[in-house]
Design an enzyme around this catalytic site. Structure first.
Site, PDB file in Angstrom:
ATOM      1  N   GLY A   1      -7.008  -5.845   1.076  1.00 22.17           N
ATOM      2  CA  GLY A   1      -5.690  -5.883   0.452  1.00 22.17           C
ATOM      3  C   GLY A   1      -5.285  -7.282   0.051  1.00 22.17           C
ATOM      4  O   GLY A   1      -4.639  -7.486  -0.984  1.00 22.17           O
ATOM      5  N   ASP A   2      -5.669  -8.260   0.860  1.00 25.05           N
ATOM      6  CA  ASP A   2      -5.340  -9.651   0.541  1.00 25.05           C
ATOM      7  C   ASP A   2      -6.108 -10.133  -0.686  1.00 25.05           C
ATOM      8  O   ASP A   2      -5.557 -10.841  -1.544  1.00 25.05           O
ATOM      9  CB  ASP A   2      -5.644 -10.548   1.741  1.00 25.05           C
ATOM     10  CG  ASP A   2      -4.807 -10.175   2.958  1.00 25.05           C
ATOM     11  OD1 ASP A   2      -3.637  -9.802   2.772  1.00 25.05           O
ATOM     12  OD2 ASP A   2      -5.327 -10.252   4.083  1.00 25.05           O
TER      13      ASP A   2
ATOM     14  N   ASN B   1       0.848  -1.184   0.000  1.00 30.48           N
ATOM     15  CA  ASN B   1       0.000   0.000   0.000  1.00 30.48           C
ATOM     16  C   ASN B   1       0.887   1.239   0.000  1.00 30.48           C
ATOM     17  O   ASN B   1       2.116   1.135   0.072  1.00 30.48           O
ATOM     18  CB  ASN B   1      -0.988  -0.017   1.174  1.00 30.48           C
ATOM     19  CG  ASN B   1      -0.318   0.005   2.534  1.00 30.48           C
ATOM     20  OD1 ASN B   1       0.765   0.573   2.710  1.00 30.48           O
ATOM     21  ND2 ASN B   1      -0.958  -0.606   3.524  1.00 30.48           N
TER      22      ASN B   1
END
Length: 280
Positions: A231-232, A180
């Protein structure tokens, strides 16, 4: 598109997520009442393996759980999602990893990870095929990630989270690094990496080759329920899309759409459609 997407092998963490949902996050030394407690399968590695399987990929998990009720629950969750768990070690001397998470009404979170069995496994006896994409994170020992990089002969991806200094050998082996925007700033060496995908939350994502932006894609506007697994899910989707041969911009757009679906779900391992659903 065929019925079977590329094979993804995830080397990483498997945790039980203990989640307290509150109106707002506490400040240092503050106690907040009125929370709602839940528990569910999690860990960045397991989240990514489950996402890859639910998107339609052939997904294999390499990691460890304790020989306890929580470990059995984590294995069952992985298997029921379609993940191959044959290489998940069950360790007698360690408890299953646990993440203590506080989530506020806007979906923002604070997380403390207690690694447990995630710190106790190795890749002894594990092999990787040339057609497998190997996806790692940094919630397991750096020595395990380095060993995976050395053993893998195929497409090797590192989700460099949580951020830390990375050995030059590891960065040079990475075909793709995913971070990120905060992690990108915290790891200056990424400016020289061959390929880096950076997520910017509501501002979408971008791809960099040796520090030069070569593609970007906007994010979809969504109502946020929980950002823990987003995010995963993005990582799994991006790896699958790139391995299908999609150009950077289209692969980023698909991964953004998957991430948007994920933040609308309360679960760390959200329900997702097959990848073709997200291809514009």
């Amino acid at each position: 598109m065929g019925t079977q997407l590329p094979a993804v092998t995830v080397v990483g963490s498997i945790n039980l997520d203990m989640i307290a949902t509150t109106d707002r996050l506490p400040t240092a030394g503050e106690t907040i009442g009125g929370g709602v407690l839940s528990q569910q399968p999690g860990g960045k590695g397991a989240n990514q393996a489950v996402a890859a399987a639910r998107l339609g990929g052939s997904s294999r998990m390499i990691g460890a759980v304790g020989n306890d009720a929580q470990g059995r629950l984590m294995l069952e969750a992985l298997s029921s999602a379609g993940v191959d768990t044959a290489d998940v070690a069950v360790l007698d001397g360690d408890a299953t990893g646990t993440a203590l998470i506080v989530v506020d009404r806007d979906g923002e979170n604070q997380i403390v990870v207690c690694p447990g069995a995630n710190s106790g496994f190795s890749l002894e006896g594990v092999s990787f095929g040339p057609d497998e994409s190997v996806l790692c994170q940094l919630e397991v020992g750096l020595d395990v990630v380095l060993e995976a990089a050395r053993k893998s002969s195929g497409f090797f991806v590192l989700n460099a989270a949580p951020a830390m200094d990375l050995p030059a050998e590891l960065l040079e082996r990475c075909d793709l690094v995913i971070v990120n925007e905060t992690e990108y700033e915290l790891i200056p060496a990424l400016a020289d990496a061959k390929l880096v995908a950076v997520t910017y939350g509501k501002n979408g994502s971008a791809m960099f080759e040796h520090g030069r932006k070569v593609a970007k894609a906007p994010a979809a506007a969504v109502t946020v329920a929980n950002t823990i697994g987003a995010g995963d899910a993005f990582c799994a989707a991006l790896v699958l899309a790139l391995r299908l041969g999609l150009p950077y911009q289209r692969a980023l757009a698909a991964a953004n759409a998957v991430g948007a679906d994920a933040v609308g779900d309360d679960a760390s391992q959200p329900v997702l459609g097959r990848l073709e659903k997200y291809l514009a």
